[in-house]
Design a protein around this motif. Structure first.
Motif, PDB file in Angstrom:
ATOM      1  N   PHE A   1      57.560   3.862 -37.958  1.00 28.63           N
ATOM      2  CA  PHE A   1      56.629   2.809 -37.554  1.00 28.63           C
ATOM      3  C   PHE A   1      55.353   3.423 -36.986  1.00 28.63           C
ATOM      4  CE2 PHE A   1      60.896   1.051 -37.267  1.00 28.63           C
ATOM      5  CZ  PHE A   1      60.748  -0.072 -38.093  1.00 28.63           C
ATOM      6  N   VAL A   2      54.230   2.963 -37.518  1.00 26.86           N
ATOM      7  CA  VAL A   2      52.928   3.393 -37.002  1.00 26.86           C
ATOM      8  C   VAL A   2      52.287   2.184 -36.340  1.00 26.86           C
ATOM      9  CG1 VAL A   2      50.632   4.271 -37.571  1.00 26.86           C
ATOM     10  CG2 VAL A   2      52.641   5.160 -38.792  1.00 26.86           C
ATOM     11  N   ILE A   3      51.999   2.298 -35.054  1.00 24.50           N
ATOM     12  CA  ILE A   3      51.338   1.210 -34.330  1.00 24.50           C
ATOM     13  C   ILE A   3      49.834   1.363 -34.567  1.00 24.50           C
ATOM     14  CG2 ILE A   3      51.164   0.017 -32.095  1.00 24.50           C
ATOM     15  CD1 ILE A   3      54.116   0.626 -32.831  1.00 24.50           C
ATOM     16  N   GLY A   4      49.217   0.319 -35.114  1.00 19.80           N
ATOM     17  CA  GLY A   4      47.783   0.418 -35.405  1.00 19.80           C
ATOM     18  C   GLY A   4      47.310  -0.800 -36.171  1.00 19.80           C
ATOM     19  N   SER A   5      46.029  -0.833 -36.484  1.00 21.05           N
ATOM     20  CA  SER A   5      45.454  -1.997 -37.174  1.00 21.05           C
ATOM     21  C   SER A   5      45.373  -1.775 -38.672  1.00 21.05           C
ATOM     22  CB  SER A   5      44.045  -2.267 -36.629  1.00 21.05           C
ATOM     23  OG  SER A   5      44.120  -2.607 -35.280  1.00 21.05           O
TER      24      SER A   5
ATOM     25  N   SER B   1      51.241   6.362 -33.430  1.00 21.55           N
ATOM     26  CA  SER B   1      50.195   5.337 -33.352  1.00 21.55           C
ATOM     27  C   SER B   1      48.861   5.941 -33.762  1.00 21.55           C
ATOM     28  CB  SER B   1      50.115   4.748 -31.940  1.00 21.55           C
ATOM     29  OG  SER B   1      49.903   5.761 -30.984  1.00 21.55           O
ATOM     30  N   GLY B   2      48.024   5.083 -34.335  1.00 20.06           N
ATOM     31  CA  GLY B   2      46.712   5.522 -34.809  1.00 20.06           C
ATOM     32  C   GLY B   2      45.773   5.845 -33.661  1.00 20.06           C
ATOM     33  N   ALA B   3      44.664   6.511 -33.993  1.00 19.73           N
ATOM     34  CA  ALA B   3      43.742   7.019 -32.963  1.00 19.73           C
ATOM     35  C   ALA B   3      43.003   5.913 -32.216  1.00 19.73           C
ATOM     36  CB  ALA B   3      42.742   7.972 -33.606  1.00 19.73           C
ATOM     37  N   SER B   4      43.090   4.665 -32.713  1.00 20.82           N
ATOM     38  CA  SER B   4      42.434   3.575 -31.976  1.00 20.82           C
ATOM     39  C   SER B   4      43.448   2.627 -31.333  1.00 20.82           C
ATOM     40  CB  SER B   4      41.498   2.798 -32.915  1.00 20.82           C
ATOM     41  OG  SER B   4      42.123   2.525 -34.148  1.00 20.82           O
TER      42      SER B   4
END
Length: 314
Positions: A222-226, A271-274
């Motif tokens: 799972f990657v948390i991000g937009s 998670s992504g950088a934003s």
């Protein structure tokens, strides 16, 4: 009732990078200095949670300058960078503006200008319509830069400029995909000029490496991000390519797939950088309601990079 034990591999580094930290800080410091509202052209970073929290303290988000009714209020340009025409337009309108472009994106902008001065034609490896690509292409007159999105584009590219070619890249690409595109360009145009230091930023590279390290151990990732965050979407691809049976993006409207997680003994999280760390914490808390979890953080490197905010805000 907790019914299963699940091992969670937590990738590190993950989440906010120095450019994102700086951009958010610029909005907060601008509000302190100028009062509210301050306007922000485009999402300051690609994350709904961040945007909503800044709206609450007085930031108003617009896509274009002409949407700003009160031109006496300051406007901030997002971390992705803007075409030169945007800052010129702000100056013509006598607007106060603060540029929150990530310094690593600004480096690519300067690189493009220097290459053009040397009389070369530029190929930009990146994704069409991404704000960073629009900003980079907008540093130079139309026709100075051609976009290459894939190895196939590189293979089919014909140099009609008759100038020596040079390439630059978007900062948030897949390291492996970009490598493949560059190899095609180099075999087709052996004398192509390359950047002295690669353009993909340290944070993108580190997050992808951390995901690679644990992906093969994870039944789900799972990657948390937009959805509109390039670096987050790339992390999902990296997890799939590197051995995770399934990988998905958890964004603001996602339902957590508990029924699938229930069948797993191991899952991975990044998670992504934003994406702020609170979103990772909340995701883990939701898992804890359903499962007994054992978390192992796998850190591949420690990031200690910071970028200063513009002096006029201090």
């Amino acid at each position: 009732m907790k019914n299963d034990k699940i091992k969670v591999f937590l990738a590190a580094p993950r989440g906010f990078c120095a450019g994102v930290d700086r951009a958010i800080e610029i909005v907060k410091k601008s509000l302190n200095k100028y009062g509210s509202p301050v306007y922000v052209r485009h999402e300051i970073v690609h994350n709904k949670h961040v945007v909503e929290s800044l709206k609450k303290i007085g930031a108003i988000f617009v896509e274009e300058l002409d949407e700003i009714e009160d031109k006496t209020r300051p406007v901030i340009f997002s971390a992705h960078g803007v075409p030169k025409s945007v800052s010129e337009n702000a100056s013509n309108l006598k607007m106060t503006y603060v540029d929150a472009t990530c310094p690593l994106v600004s480096k690519v902008h300067r690189e493009a200008e220097n290459i053009k001065k040397q009389g070369m034609h530029i190929l930009l490896i990146g994704h069409k319509n991404h704000p960073e690509v629009i900003g980079t292409m907008g540093q130079l007159p139309k026709g100075s830069i051609d976009l290459i999105e894939s190895a196939e584009d590189a293979h089919n590219y014909i140099n009609i400029s008759n100038k020596k070619l040079a390439y630059i890249t978007q900062t948030t690409l897949s390291v492996d995909d970009t490598k493949e595109i560059i190899e095609v360009l180099k075999s087709k145009f052996p004398d192509i000029y390359e950047p002295k230091k690669e353009d993909i930023c340290y944070a993108t590279t580190n997050r992808q490496e951390a995901v690679k390290k644990i992906a093969s151990k994870c039944e789900m990732f799972f990657v948390i991000g937009s959805r509109n965050s390039s670096n987050s979407v790339r992390l999902v691809e990296v997890a799939k390519k590197n051995g995770s049976k399934s990988a998905e993006l958890i964004h603001s409207e996602s339902e957590i797939p508990f029924s699938q997680i229930k069948n797993c003994k191991t899952i991975g999280i990044s998670s992504g950088a934003s994406a702020p760390e609170i979103l990772v914490t909340e995701f883990i808390e939701e898992l804890k309601k359903q499962f007994t979890i054992d978390i192992e953080e796998v850190e591949i490197t420690r990031e200690n990079i910071t970028f200063k905010v513009p002096g006029k805000l201090n």
